[in-house]
Design a protein around this motif. Sequence first.
Motif, short mmCIF file in Angstrom:
data_model
loop_
_atom_site.label_atom_id
_atom_site.label_comp_id
_atom_site.label_asym_id
_atom_site.label_seq_id
_atom_site.Cartn_x
_atom_site.Cartn_y
_atom_site.Cartn_z
N GLU A 234 21.95 -42.77 -36.69
CA GLU A 234 22.48 -44.46 -36.32
C GLU A 234 23.25 -44.31 -35.26
O GLU A 234 23.35 -45.50 -34.73
N GLU A 235 24.02 -43.36 -34.85
CA GLU A 235 24.79 -43.40 -33.75
C GLU A 235 23.63 -43.47 -32.41
O GLU A 235 23.89 -44.25 -31.41
N LEU A 236 22.42 -42.77 -32.41
CA LEU A 236 21.62 -43.14 -31.35
C LEU A 236 20.82 -44.39 -31.37
O LEU A 236 20.83 -44.95 -30.40
N VAL A 237 20.69 -45.01 -32.52
CA VAL A 237 20.17 -46.17 -32.58
C VAL A 237 21.16 -47.20 -32.03
O VAL A 237 20.66 -47.95 -30.98
N SER A 238 22.31 -47.05 -32.14
CA SER A 238 23.35 -47.91 -31.93
C SER A 238 23.74 -47.98 -30.11
O SER A 238 23.75 -48.85 -29.51
N ARG A 239 23.47 -46.65 -29.89
CA ARG A 239 23.69 -46.49 -28.41
C ARG A 239 22.14 -47.21 -27.57
O ARG A 239 22.66 -47.32 -26.53
N LEU A 240 21.14 -46.62 -28.31
CA LEU A 240 20.08 -47.28 -27.31
C LEU A 240 19.86 -48.94 -27.58
O LEU A 240 19.66 -49.69 -26.70
N GLU A 241 20.47 -49.33 -28.67
CA GLU A 241 20.33 -51.05 -28.69
C GLU A 241 21.77 -51.42 -28.00
O GLU A 241 21.53 -52.69 -27.49
N GLY A 242 22.82 -50.75 -27.58
CA GLY A 242 23.83 -51.43 -27.14
C GLY A 242 23.65 -51.04 -25.55
O GLY A 242 24.52 -51.69 -24.90
N ARG A 243 22.49 -50.59 -25.21
CA ARG A 243 22.50 -50.49 -23.80
C ARG A 243 22.11 -51.65 -22.78
O ARG A 243 22.83 -51.67 -21.69
N GLY A 244 21.55 -52.50 -23.15
CA GLY A 244 21.30 -53.91 -22.70
C GLY A 244 20.72 -54.06 -21.56
O GLY A 244 20.66 -54.91 -20.68
N THR A 245 20.08 -52.63 -20.82
CA THR A 245 19.66 -52.65 -19.46
C THR A 245 18.07 -52.68 -19.71
O THR A 245 17.38 -52.99 -18.85
N ASP A 246 17.46 -52.38 -20.81
CA ASP A 246 16.12 -52.40 -21.30
C ASP A 246 15.61 -53.67 -21.68
O ASP A 246 16.46 -54.53 -22.45
N SER A 247 14.37 -53.92 -21.53
CA SER A 247 13.70 -54.91 -22.21
C SER A 247 13.65 -54.53 -23.69
O SER A 247 13.63 -53.41 -24.32
N PRO A 248 13.29 -55.59 -25.06
CA PRO A 248 13.10 -55.25 -26.09
C PRO A 248 11.91 -54.46 -26.51
O PRO A 248 12.12 -53.40 -27.28
#
Length: 290
Positions: A234-248
């Motif tokens: 879950e922590e990894l998912v939230s880090r990847l989703e929170g990055r905001g620098t990548d396209s969906p």
Amino acid sequence: MPTPPILTPEQRAAALGKATAARQLRALIKAQVKSGDLTLDAVFLLAQSDQAIAKMRVAELLESVSGVGKVRAQSVMERLNISPTRRVQGLGSIQRRSLREEFSQPSSLRQGKLIVLSGPGGVGKSTIAKELRKRNEFWVSISATTREPRAQEVDGVDYYFYTEEEFDSAVKADLFLEWAQFAGARYGTARQPVEDALRLGKSVLLEIDIEGAKQVKAHAPQSLLVFLAPPTWEELVSRLEGRGTDSPERRTARLTLAQEELAQASFFDQSVINDDVERVVAHLIGLATQ
Ligand code: 5GP
């Protein structure tokens, strides 16, 4: 309360002169240790007849050895059971011998360690690498990549940003120790600087993806592969989703890839959970100094 001794102006001047001379002598000793002109063994000998050297802190002395930072000095002292405040005169003969063995080889004869830090995207590898770069314990490789720089990223600091053509020529000229495709871009580690650093006795850290880590192990079996794992998925998912620098699309690709990457931990020599940056950094420095 005991009253401080009352010194005459002459006595005070003499004491100050002595303290300054001791400081200057210690600075000179440290400079000579750093340049390699004086071995630790020679310092231990000098300490037998000179109080200023005898009273030098062991930590201060070790930190003056070229390529040794605070963390390495501390970790070696801990391993040899030398208290952090110990002075040279307080070292036992076994401790002196161990320190001599630890530091006696000129760094040019002692190969550095090659440590590869890998793990799923978003787990925090680059934060760890950045921390290590600030310290003097490792030479941290700067990769080449064909991906676009993110905001704040600087060419030559975070990556060498290559065009596809530049990357192609580097591959053709066999300049990479390893290279791999990751989420639509190519990333590679230049071979020469890594080999130079190792030859000079400096430990090297590569922060690369899992495919690249496997290639390094194939070419350099003595390398140590460290898998950096997230505390939870879950922590990894939230880090990847929170990055905001990548396209969906890129984010989705990264999540799928991260799942596959997590399954590869067993391929590595060891696994470390990234729950505390300082702890992971100290662990990696410990591996380099073992
Ligand atoms: P990012 O684009 O987020 O900076 O990095 C994406 C992935 O590429 C990360 O997993 C990172 O560790 C990996 N990477 C960075 N440099 C290299 C390299 O030189 N070689 C390989 N194989 N992977 C790298």
